[in-house]
Design an enzyme around this catalytic site. Structure first.
Site, PDB file in Angstrom:
ATOM      1  N   VAL A 150     -49.873  83.003  33.833  1.00 25.52           N
ATOM      2  CA  VAL A 150     -48.696  83.724  33.361  1.00 25.52           C
ATOM      3  C   VAL A 150     -47.995  84.442  34.507  1.00 25.52           C
ATOM      4  O   VAL A 150     -46.775  84.365  34.663  1.00 25.52           O
ATOM      5  CB  VAL A 150     -49.080  84.730  32.252  1.00 25.52           C
ATOM      6  CG1 VAL A 150     -47.891  85.623  31.886  1.00 25.52           C
ATOM      7  CG2 VAL A 150     -49.588  83.987  31.022  1.00 25.52           C
ATOM      8  N   ASP A 159     -52.711  90.048  43.495  1.00 21.64           N
ATOM      9  CA  ASP A 159     -53.997  89.652  42.933  1.00 21.64           C
ATOM     10  C   ASP A 159     -55.100  90.295  43.755  1.00 21.64           C
ATOM     11  O   ASP A 159     -54.946  90.479  44.971  1.00 21.64           O
ATOM     12  CB  ASP A 159     -54.152  88.126  42.940  1.00 21.64           C
ATOM     13  CG  ASP A 159     -55.144  87.648  41.903  1.00 21.64           C
ATOM     14  OD1 ASP A 159     -54.722  87.237  40.812  1.00 21.64           O
ATOM     15  OD2 ASP A 159     -56.366  87.695  42.190  1.00 21.64           O
ATOM     16  N   LYS A 170     -46.668  88.265  19.152  1.00 29.95           N
ATOM     17  CA  LYS A 170     -47.362  87.234  19.926  1.00 29.95           C
ATOM     18  C   LYS A 170     -48.551  86.661  19.153  1.00 29.95           C
ATOM     19  O   LYS A 170     -48.716  85.445  19.031  1.00 29.95           O
ATOM     20  CB  LYS A 170     -47.819  87.819  21.258  1.00 29.95           C
ATOM     21  CG  LYS A 170     -48.756  86.946  22.072  1.00 29.95           C
ATOM     22  CD  LYS A 170     -48.077  85.690  22.582  1.00 29.95           C
ATOM     23  CE  LYS A 170     -49.029  84.900  23.472  1.00 29.95           C
ATOM     24  NZ  LYS A 170     -48.396  83.740  24.074  1.00 29.95           N
ATOM     25  N   ALA A 189     -51.730  65.355  13.971  1.00 26.56           N
ATOM     26  CA  ALA A 189     -53.167  65.357  13.683  1.00 26.56           C
ATOM     27  C   ALA A 189     -53.956  65.003  14.939  1.00 26.56           C
ATOM     28  O   ALA A 189     -53.523  64.195  15.757  1.00 26.56           O
ATOM     29  CB  ALA A 189     -53.475  64.368  12.570  1.00 26.56           C
ATOM     30  N   GLY A 190     -55.110  65.615  15.107  1.00 27.82           N
ATOM     31  CA  GLY A 190     -55.913  65.357  16.285  1.00 27.82           C
ATOM     32  C   GLY A 190     -57.274  66.012  16.183  1.00 27.82           C
ATOM     33  O   GLY A 190     -57.751  66.325  15.081  1.00 27.82           O
ATOM     34  N   CYS A 244     -54.935  80.132  24.774  1.00 24.21           N
ATOM     35  CA  CYS A 244     -54.262  81.064  23.868  1.00 24.21           C
ATOM     36  C   CYS A 244     -54.775  81.024  22.434  1.00 24.21           C
ATOM     37  O   CYS A 244     -55.283  82.022  21.929  1.00 24.21           O
ATOM     38  CB  CYS A 244     -52.756  80.798  23.873  1.00 24.21           C
ATOM     39  SG  CYS A 244     -51.956  81.189  25.441  1.00 24.21           S
TER      40      CYS A 244
END
Length: 436
Positions: A11, A30, A207, A255-256, A263
């Site tokens: 992100v 970071d 969210k 479909a799967g 997430c």
């Protein structure tokens, strides 16, 4: 405007690079020196189409830089984004906010001027209140506001999603926060991107609610696929038939083998925990989580049954095409492929696999799987071919070649990539999902 992005993962890096491309002065921060060193050399920590070129362009243009010194990096920044990880906490499933709160404390200690602190990470309702408390207790003399600005980026299409969003949600409690965030997103006003200003807690919930609803759509069509197989219907036609209703929409009705990724699994679980904490259970989401977990393992059993059952599967070779939870990413987090491979291994099958981007991350998660250099190496000598992830590279396989090198022309297509009639005509035993 100067923007500081704390966290240079998926992100943070995508958002920072896109903000820089809009003309803002962005520094991505970071605490991992190796990651910063790699970024400065142009080496991306993730695979995302177009990201390396975008980063290179903006570094060369002087708009994007990297640092592991938060204090100096946030100096002069008018907007400081918190974009660190919020994984599911071990033991109870709550979102782990350790990194968010650590960053908030450090920002408070090192803030050098007025700034808006923005939670870009996906966080439970009330997190912004706690961040504000931490900043207040830090003793900073500088004016600040805490804002929620959730991300809605799809892995594999993140840059396009950021630059051409279907909405921008900003949860702010004062004019200072709203004014600064309006300036941050001013470049997108030209695209007429809808900007929704809400309260901070509402923004945080949007969210989670959005991801839970999409996960529900996926799980719903997967259950319809099971029903289609029982009654002799075709789930793809069912999905098209209901998707043409604009109240429902066609997206997320494929479909799967179930949803995975960074997430949906953690966000649905975090929403359940928030609902429990406030004594307001969300029963539909509870069912979605349970059904999705069961489905992943069931897809492994589907392959075993195609081989003739557990006794027949032992010692047979299965070629798995695709390992990541979706195409155009190297993300293996909660990928259905892990459960499928585990079920096959438990049944004594020999598993060979190929994925265009995910094999390095997959190796430690499934050490019993033989990783191959390409799809045809994986298929060579296989008794069953399983399409787990719908990479473009698997949509137009040379089926004559596949048939000649496979031990058995059996394909279990967990993504319904191929047409059953065409496969039958080419001499394959073909098993899809929800195609009765």
């Amino acid at each position: 405007m100067k923007i500081a992005m704390v966290g240079s993962g998926y992100v943070g890096l995508v958002s920072g690079a896109c903000f820089a491309d809009f003309g803002h002065d962005v520094v991505c921060i970071d605490n991992d020196p190796k990651k910063i060193e790699a970024l400065e050399k142009g080496v991306m920590p993730i695979y995302e189409p177009g990201l390396a070129d975008l980063v290179e362009t903006n570094v060369r243009g002087g708009r994007l830089s990297f640092s592991n010194d938060l204090g100096s990096a946030i100096e002069g920044a008018q907007a400081i984004f918190i974009a660190v990880g919020t994984p599911s906490r071990r033991g109870d499933g709550h979102a782990d906010l350790t990194y968010v709160y650590q960053v908030a404390k450090e920002i408070g200690e090192k803030l050098s001027g007025p700034a808006v602190i923005v939670t870009k990470s996906t966080v439970p309702v009330g997190t912004g209140d706690e961040v504000e408390r931490i900043l207040s207790e830090s003793g900073t003399p500088h004016k600040f506001a805490v804002v929620s600005n959730p991300e809605f980026l799809r892995e594999g299409a993140a840059i396009g999603d950021f630059k051409r969003p279907d909405r921008i949600v900003i949860g702010a409690e004062d004019d200072f926060g709203r004014e600064v965030m309006s300036e941050v997103y001013r470049p997108l006003f030209l695209n007429r991107a809808p900007i929704l200003f809400t309260g901070r807690r509402t923004s945080e919930l949007i969210k989670y609610a959005g991801n839970a609803f999409l996960a529900t759509k996926i799980t719903f069509i997967n259950e319809m696929a099971d029903l289609c197989e029982k009654v002799g219907a075709d789930v793809q036609d069912v999905a098209r038939g209901i998707g043409l209703d604009n109240r429902i929409g066609a997206k997320f009705l494929h479909a799967g083998p179930g949803y995975g990724g960074s997430c949906f699994p953690k966000d649905t679980l975090a929403l359940l925990k928030t609902a429990e904490d406030f004594d307001s259970p969300v029963r539909i989401v509870e069912a979605v989580v349970k059904v999705n977990e069961a489905r992943k393992r069931a897809m492994g059993r589907k392959v075993i049954e195609a081989l003739g059952g557990s006794a027949e599967a032992r010692g047979r070779k299965v070629a798995m095409l695709g390992l990541t939870f979706k195409p155009n990413t190297d993300d293996m987090r909660d990928s259905p492929a892990i459960a499928v491979a585990q079920a096959l291994d438990d049944a004594g099958a020999i598993v060979a696999a190929y994925d265009p981007e995910g094999m390095e991350l997959a190796k430690p998660l499934m050490p019993w799987v033989e990783m191959k250099a390409n799809a045809y190496e994986a298929i060579d000598g296989a008794d069953a071919i399983v399409i787990v992830t719908e990479w473009d590279a698997f949509r137009a396989l040379d089926l004559n070649r596949v048939k000649s090198i496979a031990n058995t022309p059996l394909m279990v297509d967990l993504r319904n990539v191929y047409d059953p009639a065409d496969m039958a005509e080419k001499g394959f035993t073909y098993i899809g999902v929800g195609r009765g």
